[in-house]
Design a protein around this motif. Structure first.
Motif, PDB file in Angstrom:
ATOM      1  N   ARG A 225      64.925  21.434 -24.661  1.00 19.38           N
ATOM      2  CA  ARG A 225      64.115  22.324 -25.504  1.00 19.38           C
ATOM      3  C   ARG A 225      62.909  21.604 -26.102  1.00 19.38           C
ATOM      4  O   ARG A 225      61.918  22.239 -26.477  1.00 19.38           O
ATOM      5  N   ALA A 226      62.980  20.288 -26.213  1.00 25.60           N
ATOM      6  CA  ALA A 226      61.871  19.526 -26.798  1.00 25.60           C
ATOM      7  C   ALA A 226      60.727  19.411 -25.787  1.00 25.60           C
ATOM      8  O   ALA A 226      60.950  19.269 -24.583  1.00 25.60           O
ATOM      9  N   ASN A 227      59.504  19.452 -26.295  1.00 26.45           N
ATOM     10  CA  ASN A 227      58.369  19.223 -25.409  1.00 26.45           C
ATOM     11  C   ASN A 227      57.642  17.919 -25.717  1.00 26.45           C
ATOM     12  O   ASN A 227      56.634  17.597 -25.093  1.00 26.45           O
ATOM     13  N   VAL A 228      58.189  17.122 -26.676  1.00 31.90           N
ATOM     14  CA  VAL A 228      57.593  15.832 -27.010  1.00 31.90           C
ATOM     15  C   VAL A 228      58.641  14.982 -27.720  1.00 31.90           C
ATOM     16  O   VAL A 228      59.515  15.506 -28.414  1.00 31.90           O
ATOM     17  N   GLN A 229      58.566  13.665 -27.510  1.00 28.55           N
ATOM     18  CA  GLN A 229      59.470  12.744 -28.189  1.00 28.55           C
ATOM     19  C   GLN A 229      58.688  11.794 -29.088  1.00 28.55           C
ATOM     20  O   GLN A 229      57.605  11.320 -28.731  1.00 28.55           O
ATOM     21  N   VAL A 230      59.284  11.497 -30.255  1.00 22.97           N
ATOM     22  CA  VAL A 230      58.834  10.404 -31.106  1.00 22.97           C
ATOM     23  C   VAL A 230      59.938   9.359 -31.076  1.00 22.97           C
ATOM     24  O   VAL A 230      61.064   9.617 -31.512  1.00 22.97           O
ATOM     25  N   ARG A 252      56.523  21.002 -20.120  1.00 22.64           N
ATOM     26  CA  ARG A 252      55.130  20.564 -20.271  1.00 22.64           C
ATOM     27  C   ARG A 252      54.308  21.575 -21.076  1.00 22.64           C
ATOM     28  O   ARG A 252      53.309  22.110 -20.597  1.00 22.64           O
ATOM     29  N   THR A 253      54.743  21.826 -22.309  1.00 22.51           N
ATOM     30  CA  THR A 253      54.049  22.812 -23.140  1.00 22.51           C
ATOM     31  C   THR A 253      53.421  22.194 -24.380  1.00 22.51           C
ATOM     32  O   THR A 253      52.804  22.905 -25.172  1.00 22.51           O
ATOM     33  N   CYS A 254      53.580  20.882 -24.581  1.00 24.67           N
ATOM     34  CA  CYS A 254      53.045  20.242 -25.792  1.00 24.67           C
ATOM     35  C   CYS A 254      51.518  20.277 -25.771  1.00 24.67           C
ATOM     36  O   CYS A 254      50.889  19.927 -24.773  1.00 24.67           O
ATOM     37  N   ARG A 255      50.924  20.688 -26.889  1.00 19.22           N
ATOM     38  CA  ARG A 255      49.467  20.831 -26.956  1.00 19.22           C
ATOM     39  C   ARG A 255      48.774  19.656 -27.642  1.00 19.22           C
ATOM     40  O   ARG A 255      47.545  19.613 -27.702  1.00 19.22           O
ATOM     41  N   THR A 256      49.538  18.702 -28.151  1.00 19.51           N
ATOM     42  CA  THR A 256      48.947  17.580 -28.875  1.00 19.51           C
ATOM     43  C   THR A 256      48.305  16.571 -27.925  1.00 19.51           C
ATOM     44  O   THR A 256      48.908  16.196 -26.912  1.00 19.51           O
ATOM     45  N   LYS A 257      47.103  16.128 -28.237  1.00 17.22           N
ATOM     46  CA  LYS A 257      46.479  15.004 -27.541  1.00 17.22           C
ATOM     47  C   LYS A 257      46.997  13.729 -28.209  1.00 17.22           C
ATOM     48  O   LYS A 257      46.501  13.297 -29.249  1.00 17.22           O
ATOM     49  N   VAL A 258      48.024  13.152 -27.600  1.00  8.29           N
ATOM     50  CA  VAL A 258      48.786  12.092 -28.260  1.00  8.29           C
ATOM     51  C   VAL A 258      47.923  10.871 -28.560  1.00  8.29           C
ATOM     52  O   VAL A 258      48.019  10.281 -29.631  1.00  8.29           O
ATOM     53  N   GLU A 289      54.648  12.273 -40.985  1.00  9.71           N
ATOM     54  CA  GLU A 289      53.359  12.916 -40.731  1.00  9.71           C
ATOM     55  C   GLU A 289      53.147  13.173 -39.236  1.00  9.71           C
ATOM     56  O   GLU A 289      52.647  14.238 -38.835  1.00  9.71           O
ATOM     57  N   ILE A 290      53.515  12.191 -38.413  1.00  6.49           N
ATOM     58  CA  ILE A 290      53.373  12.340 -36.971  1.00  6.49           C
ATOM     59  C   ILE A 290      54.226  13.493 -36.453  1.00  6.49           C
ATOM     60  O   ILE A 290      53.766  14.342 -35.688  1.00  6.49           O
ATOM     61  N   VAL A 291      55.477  13.556 -36.918  1.00  8.48           N
ATOM     62  CA  VAL A 291      56.356  14.627 -36.502  1.00  8.48           C
ATOM     63  C   VAL A 291      55.800  15.988 -36.955  1.00  8.48           C
ATOM     64  O   VAL A 291      55.792  16.968 -36.192  1.00  8.48           O
ATOM     65  N   ALA A 292      55.309  16.041 -38.185  1.00 13.24           N
ATOM     66  CA  ALA A 292      54.759  17.301 -38.701  1.00 13.24           C
ATOM     67  C   ALA A 292      53.542  17.745 -37.879  1.00 13.24           C
ATOM     68  O   ALA A 292      53.369  18.935 -37.593  1.00 13.24           O
ATOM     69  N   ALA A 293      52.683  16.794 -37.482  1.00 16.86           N
ATOM     70  CA  ALA A 293      51.510  17.128 -36.670  1.00 16.86           C
ATOM     71  C   ALA A 293      51.916  17.663 -35.304  1.00 16.86           C
ATOM     72  O   ALA A 293      51.329  18.634 -34.803  1.00 16.86           O
ATOM     73  N   LEU A 294      52.947  17.064 -34.705  1.00  8.57           N
ATOM     74  CA  LEU A 294      53.431  17.520 -33.409  1.00  8.57           C
ATOM     75  C   LEU A 294      54.041  18.924 -33.504  1.00  8.57           C
ATOM     76  O   LEU A 294      53.878  19.757 -32.612  1.00  8.57           O
ATOM     77  N   LYS A 295      54.757  19.185 -34.583  1.00  7.95           N
ATOM     78  CA  LYS A 295      55.349  20.509 -34.777  1.00  7.95           C
ATOM     79  C   LYS A 295      54.257  21.560 -35.026  1.00  7.95           C
ATOM     80  O   LYS A 295      54.350  22.687 -34.512  1.00  7.95           O
ATOM     81  N   ALA A 296      53.252  21.190 -35.795  1.00  8.75           N
ATOM     82  CA  ALA A 296      52.190  22.145 -36.113  1.00  8.75           C
ATOM     83  C   ALA A 296      51.414  22.543 -34.869  1.00  8.75           C
ATOM     84  O   ALA A 296      51.018  23.707 -34.700  1.00  8.75           O
ATOM     85  N   ALA A 297      51.203  21.581 -33.978  1.00 14.77           N
ATOM     86  CA  ALA A 297      50.444  21.867 -32.744  1.00 14.77           C
ATOM     87  C   ALA A 297      51.303  22.629 -31.733  1.00 14.77           C
ATOM     88  O   ALA A 297      50.781  23.371 -30.896  1.00 14.77           O
ATOM     89  N   GLY A 298      52.616  22.429 -31.800  1.00 17.45           N
ATOM     90  CA  GLY A 298      53.519  23.127 -30.886  1.00 17.45           C
ATOM     91  C   GLY A 298      53.662  22.474 -29.545  1.00 17.45           C
ATOM     92  O   GLY A 298      53.009  21.515 -29.205  1.00 17.45           O
TER      93      GLY A 298
END
Length: 298
Positions: A225-230, A252-258, A289-298
């Motif tokens: 279910r996750a689309n990105v890992q920290v 492959r749905t993560c929208r963050t430019k890592v 903060e990093i996790v929150a940014a990833l969640k906000a971007a989806g």
């Protein structure tokens, strides 16, 4: 000349190509943060590959995002930069027009592209073979350790021997056996140290005495279910906290430019993956903060 690069498959393929074309007398393996933090001396006799730009280097090759946390190259410099599946692809495109003999390395280059860009399928993760498996035995994030001599061994052999012979080398076989023998332990440790927070799987290995040996892509099969890992673990001597962020290679749905996100914390990377190193007194707040940014971007 000296080649300064990373100790992974992309760095290795860069080294195969560059040492086939340049008179390289020494090789240094470092982390990108060493360049960003200016912890390594770089001079005009140095070729940098798969690392951030340094203004004193003689030549530079890279494919990562240019971010504000790094030195910016001038309009003209020796070498080549461009967004590509791997730094090795950039190196190849620079040298190959004048060196048609480099075409013999195209199978290695194609698999380096796939591994570095994480364009892998489920079989590549659950039962890796060939160059992908070889790359996992070299990747510092696999946790097998002591890789400079191994890197130099592979560099020599890849230039003269077919892959089948290389995979039968005792040093390669030993690493493959360790990786496969500890697969169950790695899975258990990953599950125990991970939590799903929205679209983000957060894996914190700091409670472990040592990092488990294992395939870093397995986490995406355990948390589909996750689309990105920290991924959080200790830096050298536990004096800082290292953070690696990567898009899921299956969801492959993560929208963050890592890479851009990591650059705000002094690190870098490319669109799908990046790293940073955090000071101890700010690490907990900044990981949040990093996790929150990833969640906000989806």
């Amino acid at each position: 000349m000296r080649l300064v690069t990373r100790g992974d498959l992309d760095g290795l393929t860069c080294a195969v190509l560059i040492t086939s074309c340049e008179d390289v007398r020494a090789i240094e393996l470092i982390h990108p943060q060493d360049v960003t933090d200016k912890r390594v001396e770089i001079g005009p006799e140095d070729i940098l590959a798969n690392l951030p730009y340094h203004p004193r280097c003689g030549k530079w090759f890279d494919h990562h995002l240019l971010t504000d946390s790094n030195e910016q190259p001038p309009e003209r410099f020796e070498g080549r930069y461009g967004l590509a599946p791997s730094a090795a692809r950039v190196v190849y495109e620079y040298y190959q027009p004048a060196r048609p003999d480099l075409k013999r390395f195209e199978p290695l280059l194609a698999e380096t592209d796939r591994l570095d860009a994480a364009q892998l399928n489920l079989d590549d993760v659950l039962d890796p073979q060939g160059y992908i498996l070889l790359g996992l035995t070299l990747d510092p994030r696999t946790g097998l350790g002591a890789y400079k001599e191994y890197f130099l061994l592979l560099l020599e052999k890849l230039k003269t021997r077919p892959l089948a012979e290389i995979m039968e080398l005792p040093e390669v076989r030993e690493r493959v056996q360790r990786l496969r023998a500890q697969d169950a332990e790695f899975r258990e440790a990953t599950l125990r140290c991970s939590r799903l927070d929205g679209n983000v799987v957060v894996t914190d290995f700091r409670a472990l005495d040592s990092l488990p040996v294992g395939n870093r892509f397995l986490v995406y099969t355990l948390f589909p279910r996750a689309n990105v890992q920290v991924r959080v673990h200790w830096g050298p001597q536990r004096q800082r906290v290292a953070v690696a962020v990567g898009h899921s290679i299956f969801n492959r749905t993560c929208r963050t430019k890592v890479g851009e996100l990591m650059s705000t914390y002094g690190g870098g990377g490319h669109r799908g993956a990046g790293t940073c190193v955090l000071a101890l007194d700010r690490a907990e707040a900044q990981v949040a903060e990093i996790v929150a940014a990833l969640k906000a971007a989806g």
